[in-house]
Design an enzyme around this catalytic site. Structure first.
Site, PDB file in Angstrom:
ATOM      1  CB  SER A 292      -0.915  -0.011   1.232  1.00  0.00           C
ATOM      2  OG  SER A 292      -1.722   1.138   1.226  1.00  0.00           O
TER       3      SER A 292
ATOM      4  CG  HIS B 204      -4.213  -0.902  -1.694  1.00  0.00           C
ATOM      5  ND1 HIS B 204      -5.410  -1.461  -2.074  1.00  0.00           N
ATOM      6  CD2 HIS B 204      -4.497  -0.064  -0.671  1.00  0.00           C
ATOM      7  CE1 HIS B 204      -6.376  -0.990  -1.304  1.00  0.00           C
ATOM      8  NE2 HIS B 204      -5.855  -0.137  -0.440  1.00  0.00           N
TER       9      HIS B 204
ATOM     10  CG  ASP C 170      -5.064   3.433   0.827  1.00  0.00           C
ATOM     11  OD1 ASP C 170      -6.067   2.711   0.712  1.00  0.00           O
ATOM     12  OD2 ASP C 170      -3.985   3.035   1.305  1.00  0.00           O
TER      13      ASP C 170
ATOM     14  CG  MET D 150      -7.827   8.478   2.208  1.00  0.00           C
ATOM     15  SD  MET D 150      -6.916   8.486   3.752  1.00  0.00           S
ATOM     16  CE  MET D 150      -6.138   6.858   3.690  1.00  0.00           C
TER      17      MET D 150
ATOM     18  CG  HIS E 291      -9.340   1.611  -0.470  1.00  0.00           C
ATOM     19  ND1 HIS E 291      -8.771   1.309   0.751  1.00  0.00           N
ATOM     20  CD2 HIS E 291     -10.653   1.800  -0.231  1.00  0.00           C
ATOM     21  CE1 HIS E 291      -9.709   1.318   1.673  1.00  0.00           C
ATOM     22  NE2 HIS E 291     -10.859   1.620   1.115  1.00  0.00           N
TER      23      HIS E 291
ATOM     24  CG  MET F 117     -11.131   4.985   1.962  1.00  0.00           C
ATOM     25  SD  MET F 117      -9.596   4.837   2.892  1.00  0.00           S
ATOM     26  CE  MET F 117      -8.441   4.615   1.543  1.00  0.00           C
TER      27      MET F 117
ATOM     28  CG  MET G 262     -11.997  -0.900   5.179  1.00  0.00           C
ATOM     29  SD  MET G 262     -10.398  -0.699   4.357  1.00  0.00           S
ATOM     30  CE  MET G 262      -9.381  -0.029   5.671  1.00  0.00           C
TER      31      MET G 262
ATOM     32  CG  ASP H  92      -6.500  -1.791   3.180  1.00  0.00           C
ATOM     33  OD1 ASP H  92      -5.378  -1.641   3.699  1.00  0.00           O
ATOM     34  OD2 ASP H  92      -7.044  -0.919   2.452  1.00  0.00           O
TER      35      ASP H  92
HETATM   36  C1  DX5 Z   1      -6.174   2.703   5.412  1.00  0.00           C
HETATM   37  C2  DX5 Z   1      -5.782   2.236   4.040  1.00  0.00           C
HETATM   38  C3  DX5 Z   1      -4.767   1.167   3.994  1.00  0.00           C
HETATM   39  C4  DX5 Z   1      -3.457   1.500   4.654  1.00  0.00           C
HETATM   40  C5  DX5 Z   1      -3.044   0.269   5.397  1.00  0.00           C
HETATM   41  O1  DX5 Z   1      -7.323   3.469   5.331  1.00  0.00           O
HETATM   42  O2  DX5 Z   1      -6.933   1.746   3.358  1.00  0.00           O
HETATM   43  O3  DX5 Z   1      -4.550   0.703   2.668  1.00  0.00           O
HETATM   44  O4  DX5 Z   1      -2.443   1.848   3.751  1.00  0.00           O
HETATM   45  O5  DX5 Z   1      -1.943   0.579   6.158  1.00  0.00           O
HETATM   46  P1  DX5 Z   1      -1.291  -0.422   7.201  1.00  0.00           P
HETATM   47  O6  DX5 Z   1      -0.929  -1.674   6.447  1.00  0.00           O
HETATM   48  O7  DX5 Z   1      -0.136   0.341   7.704  1.00  0.00           O
HETATM   49  O8  DX5 Z   1      -2.334  -0.695   8.258  1.00  0.00           O
HETATM   50 ZN    ZN Z   2      -6.605   0.820   1.357  1.00  0.00          ZN
END
Ligand code: DX5
Ligand code: ZN
Length: 226
Positions: free
Chosen positions: A8, A33, A35, A37, A66, A68, A137, A176
């Site tokens: 990620s 991956h 993220d 947001m 992903h 969010m 999640m 995740d």
């Molecule tokens: C959190 C993200 C994850 C994040 C996971 O909202 O969706 O993808 O990068 O990070 P770790 O593996 O550090 O928990």
């Molecule tokens: Zn994620």
């Protein structure tokens, strides 16, 4: 059923994101991956389409994006154009979920539904046969480096069993948040086959060795309940 490991990018050094993307590929990550947001769906603001486009130029592995964000329906084309391979929208987001999934597939992308820790598996059952992936999640979304929430484990099994009942044997179940070798094995024992890991992989001295170790631990623990 393939067991896959997705580094990620959120855990990479933001001063060197391109290098972080390349590191994931060189270490043997099955996909990168990313993220996204928006500061509303989750409190944090992270990366957007420009980062996805950068990653598409830098690496050849699939890009697991992903979202969010409150209105993923408004951004399908933007992220498809940026080069996403797979778009994961939250079941808790706004807009017409089924229509958004159709739009993602119409653009030739894989589509998936993400569920927050407190959301029951049943919420996604109506669309289960219309998706390629479910992302469970295992922390509250928004930040890397949080502790794995073990109460999310039964939901993974519920999703896998329901997919089996529907004959959807190719469904990928991703987990995740707080994923390391131990928690990956716990999730695999409930039916998860794809493992997103940020902190654990990017802070490893040898990411490649940790990807192999994580994949092997998950393979040995994997149960598909068929
Ligand atoms: C959190 C993200 C994850 C994040 C996971 O909202 O969706 O993808 O990068 O990070 P770790 O593996 O550090 O928990
Ligand atoms: Zn994620």
């Amino acid at each position: 059923m393939q067991v896959q490991v997705f580094p990620s990018l959120l855990a990479a050094d933001f001063g060197h994101l391109a290098e972080g993307a390349r590191r994931a590929e060189e270490a043997g990550g099955d996909a990168l991956h990313i993220d996204v947001m928006d500061g509303v769906f989750v409190p944090n603001i992270s990366m957007g389409p420009a980062v996805v486009a950068m990653a598409r130029r830098e690496v050849h592995i699939p890009l697991s994006v992903h979202l969010m964000i409150v209105r993923p329906d408004r951004y399908v084309d933007v992220f498809a154009d940026a080069g996403a391979t797979s778009l994961l929208i939250h079941i808790e987001s706004e807009g017409d979920i089924s229509a958004t999934l159709k739009r993602i597939r119409a653009r030739g992308l894989r589509c998936g539904i993400t569920v927050n820790p407190e959301t029951p598996a049943e919420r996604l059952f109506p669309v289960l046969d219309a998706i390629d992936e479910v992302l469970c999640m295992t922390v509250h979304p928004g930040y890397g480096g949080q502790a794995f929430i073990p109460e999310t484990l039964p939901k993974i099994e519920a999703v896998r069993r329901r997919a089996n009942d529907l004959g959807h044997f190719r469904l990928d179940i991703l987990v995740d948040g707080g994923i390391n070798i131990e928690t990956a094995a716990q999730c695999a024992a409930r039916g998860a086959n794809c493992f997103v890991a940020g902190t654990f992989l990017y802070q490893a001295a040898d990411m490649s060795a940790m990807i192999v170790a994580l994949r092997e631990a998950a393979k040995s623990a994997l149960k598909l309940f068929r």
